[in-house]
Design a protein around this motif. Sequence first.
Motif, PDB file in Angstrom:
ATOM      1  N   GLN A  84       0.830  -1.205   0.000  1.00 24.75           N
ATOM      2  CA  GLN A  84       0.000   0.000   0.000  1.00 24.75           C
ATOM      3  C   GLN A  84       0.865   1.256   0.000  1.00 24.75           C
ATOM      4  O   GLN A  84       0.620   2.196  -0.750  1.00 24.75           O
ATOM      5  CB  GLN A  84      -0.920   0.007   1.221  1.00 24.75           C
ATOM      6  CG  GLN A  84      -1.743   1.287   1.355  1.00 24.75           C
ATOM      7  CD  GLN A  84      -2.668   1.252   2.557  1.00 24.75           C
ATOM      8  OE1 GLN A  84      -2.897   0.206   3.162  1.00 24.75           O
ATOM      9  NE2 GLN A  84      -3.223   2.390   2.910  1.00 24.75           N
ATOM     10  N   ASP A  85       1.892   1.281   0.862  1.00 25.22           N
ATOM     11  CA  ASP A  85       2.764   2.449   0.969  1.00 25.22           C
ATOM     12  C   ASP A  85       4.039   2.189   0.171  1.00 25.22           C
ATOM     13  O   ASP A  85       4.810   1.292   0.518  1.00 25.22           O
ATOM     14  CB  ASP A  85       3.118   2.713   2.437  1.00 25.22           C
ATOM     15  CG  ASP A  85       3.901   4.010   2.620  1.00 25.22           C
ATOM     16  OD1 ASP A  85       4.370   4.592   1.616  1.00 25.22           O
ATOM     17  OD2 ASP A  85       4.052   4.440   3.778  1.00 25.22           O
ATOM     18  N   PRO A  86       4.293   2.938  -0.894  1.00 26.50           N
ATOM     19  CA  PRO A  86       5.490   2.674  -1.712  1.00 26.50           C
ATOM     20  C   PRO A  86       6.791   2.834  -0.948  1.00 26.50           C
ATOM     21  O   PRO A  86       7.796   2.229  -1.305  1.00 26.50           O
ATOM     22  CB  PRO A  86       5.369   3.704  -2.847  1.00 26.50           C
ATOM     23  CG  PRO A  86       4.464   4.768  -2.328  1.00 26.50           C
ATOM     24  CD  PRO A  86       3.500   4.070  -1.420  1.00 26.50           C
ATOM     25  N   TYR A 139       3.997  10.911  -5.197  1.00 27.93           N
ATOM     26  CA  TYR A 139       3.454   9.709  -4.568  1.00 27.93           C
ATOM     27  C   TYR A 139       2.886   8.749  -5.616  1.00 27.93           C
ATOM     28  O   TYR A 139       3.131   7.535  -5.564  1.00 27.93           O
ATOM     29  CB  TYR A 139       2.360  10.090  -3.572  1.00 27.93           C
ATOM     30  CG  TYR A 139       1.869   8.937  -2.736  1.00 27.93           C
ATOM     31  CD1 TYR A 139       2.568   8.498  -1.624  1.00 27.93           C
ATOM     32  CD2 TYR A 139       0.690   8.270  -3.074  1.00 27.93           C
ATOM     33  CE1 TYR A 139       2.122   7.434  -0.857  1.00 27.93           C
ATOM     34  CE2 TYR A 139       0.226   7.205  -2.322  1.00 27.93           C
ATOM     35  CZ  TYR A 139       0.949   6.794  -1.210  1.00 27.93           C
ATOM     36  OH  TYR A 139       0.495   5.730  -0.462  1.00 27.93           O
ATOM     37  N   LYS A 142       5.634   7.015  -7.452  1.00 24.90           N
ATOM     38  CA  LYS A 142       6.246   5.970  -6.623  1.00 24.90           C
ATOM     39  C   LYS A 142       5.419   4.691  -6.662  1.00 24.90           C
ATOM     40  O   LYS A 142       5.967   3.581  -6.744  1.00 24.90           O
ATOM     41  CB  LYS A 142       6.389   6.457  -5.183  1.00 24.90           C
ATOM     42  CG  LYS A 142       7.456   7.517  -4.977  1.00 24.90           C
ATOM     43  CD  LYS A 142       7.468   8.001  -3.531  1.00 24.90           C
ATOM     44  CE  LYS A 142       8.519   9.083  -3.324  1.00 24.90           C
ATOM     45  NZ  LYS A 142       8.521   9.614  -1.944  1.00 24.90           N
ATOM     46  N   LYS A 143       4.106   4.829  -6.596  1.00 23.20           N
ATOM     47  CA  LYS A 143       3.255   3.637  -6.644  1.00 23.20           C
ATOM     48  C   LYS A 143       3.382   2.941  -7.993  1.00 23.20           C
ATOM     49  O   LYS A 143       3.423   1.704  -8.073  1.00 23.20           O
ATOM     50  CB  LYS A 143       1.792   4.011  -6.359  1.00 23.20           C
ATOM     51  CG  LYS A 143       1.554   4.530  -4.955  1.00 23.20           C
ATOM     52  CD  LYS A 143       0.109   4.440  -4.511  1.00 23.20           C
ATOM     53  CE  LYS A 143      -0.251   3.040  -4.070  1.00 23.20           C
ATOM     54  NZ  LYS A 143      -1.417   2.982  -3.167  1.00 23.20           N
ATOM     55  N   ARG A 144       3.475   3.714  -9.069  1.00 26.65           N
ATOM     56  CA  ARG A 144       3.655   3.118 -10.396  1.00 26.65           C
ATOM     57  C   ARG A 144       5.025   2.469 -10.528  1.00 26.65           C
ATOM     58  O   ARG A 144       5.178   1.432 -11.200  1.00 26.65           O
ATOM     59  CB  ARG A 144       3.434   4.180 -11.475  1.00 26.65           C
ATOM     60  CG  ARG A 144       1.964   4.417 -11.732  1.00 26.65           C
ATOM     61  CD  ARG A 144       1.616   5.738 -12.362  1.00 26.65           C
ATOM     62  NE  ARG A 144       2.534   6.181 -13.379  1.00 26.65           N
ATOM     63  CZ  ARG A 144       2.799   7.467 -13.611  1.00 26.65           C
ATOM     64  NH1 ARG A 144       2.249   8.419 -12.866  1.00 26.65           N
ATOM     65  NH2 ARG A 144       3.609   7.820 -14.572  1.00 26.65           N
ATOM     66  N   CYS A 146       6.686   1.000  -8.049  1.00 25.66           N
ATOM     67  CA  CYS A 146       6.580  -0.280  -7.342  1.00 25.66           C
ATOM     68  C   CYS A 146       5.891  -1.324  -8.214  1.00 25.66           C
ATOM     69  O   CYS A 146       6.299  -2.496  -8.248  1.00 25.66           O
ATOM     70  CB  CYS A 146       5.810  -0.097  -6.038  1.00 25.66           C
ATOM     71  SG  CYS A 146       6.667   0.862  -4.782  1.00 25.66           S
ATOM     72  N   PRO A 163      -4.461  -0.415  -3.817  1.00 32.21           N
ATOM     73  CA  PRO A 163      -3.684   0.169  -4.920  1.00 32.21           C
ATOM     74  C   PRO A 163      -3.971   1.631  -5.222  1.00 32.21           C
ATOM     75  O   PRO A 163      -3.104   2.331  -5.746  1.00 32.21           O
ATOM     76  CB  PRO A 163      -4.058  -0.713  -6.122  1.00 32.21           C
ATOM     77  CG  PRO A 163      -5.392  -1.282  -5.776  1.00 32.21           C
ATOM     78  CD  PRO A 163      -5.340  -1.501  -4.288  1.00 32.21           C
TER      79      PRO A 163
END
Length: 272
Positions: A84-86, A139, A142-144, A146, A163
């Motif tokens: 959940q948290d990158p 943010y 960063k998620k992308r 990961c 997600p």
Amino acid sequence: MEAVKVSFTYPDGTEALREVTLGIPEGKRVALIGPNGSGKTTLFFLWLGLFRPSAGEVRFWGKGLSYRRGELEELRRKVGLVFQDPEDQLLAPTVWEEVAWGLWARGYEGQLVEEKVRTALQAVELFDQRHKPPHLLSYGQKKRLCLAAVLALEPEVLLLDEPTAGLDPGQTKRLLHFLSGLKGCTIVFSTQDVDLAYSFAEHLFVLWRGRLVAEGRPAEVLAQADFMEEVGLGSDRPVVLRLYQVLKEKGKISPGGSPPTRWEELVALLEG
């Protein structure tokens, strides 16, 4: 992937799962939905072999996990998890190295690494940022990143923990559009967002206080307002579904057919 009468209790005595039995349909987009503390992330960790169940059995495509080192390594070649948290996942000094890291760990090298990293970063629209330190990304980026690091390893099953948490509407739309285009991959995501589960999942499981309390097609499960409030998801049905039902009751939409899952489908019904 299956859980068969699985229970799990943390060392502090917190009972996270209680006799949960469910099977993930292969090749589908599947939601695990429930409020905080319902056991969604714990189930992900059990499927990866990071935790062992206190009781019951975890299976991967019909075979029970043995927890031997070699077999766990093979399992993790097939199952990828995006946290959940990158910040819990990013370790490398550059975007390019973040994606390459897992490939190097599996023995890939040279041109093959170059090709896989390029493909993964282009897929999530981060190739132009490849030399940048991850901590300088937004943010959403960063998620992308990961996601790219996991997808470069070509997992059979992709686990996504909340997600869309922390993403703005534009980032969410971009992410879901990308995930919708993945072929040959089973996607399992956890969420508290009933609108996300309704619009994106093909099948869902509802967890509450560590128990499986419902499963089925999103349009069937999430149409039950009283049930949703009872299990901590709020009394509001998904917006598209709620509006569709109101319009149908008022005779604005012809009866019959399946409810729309996205705004575009609802608009098409109205225009038709």
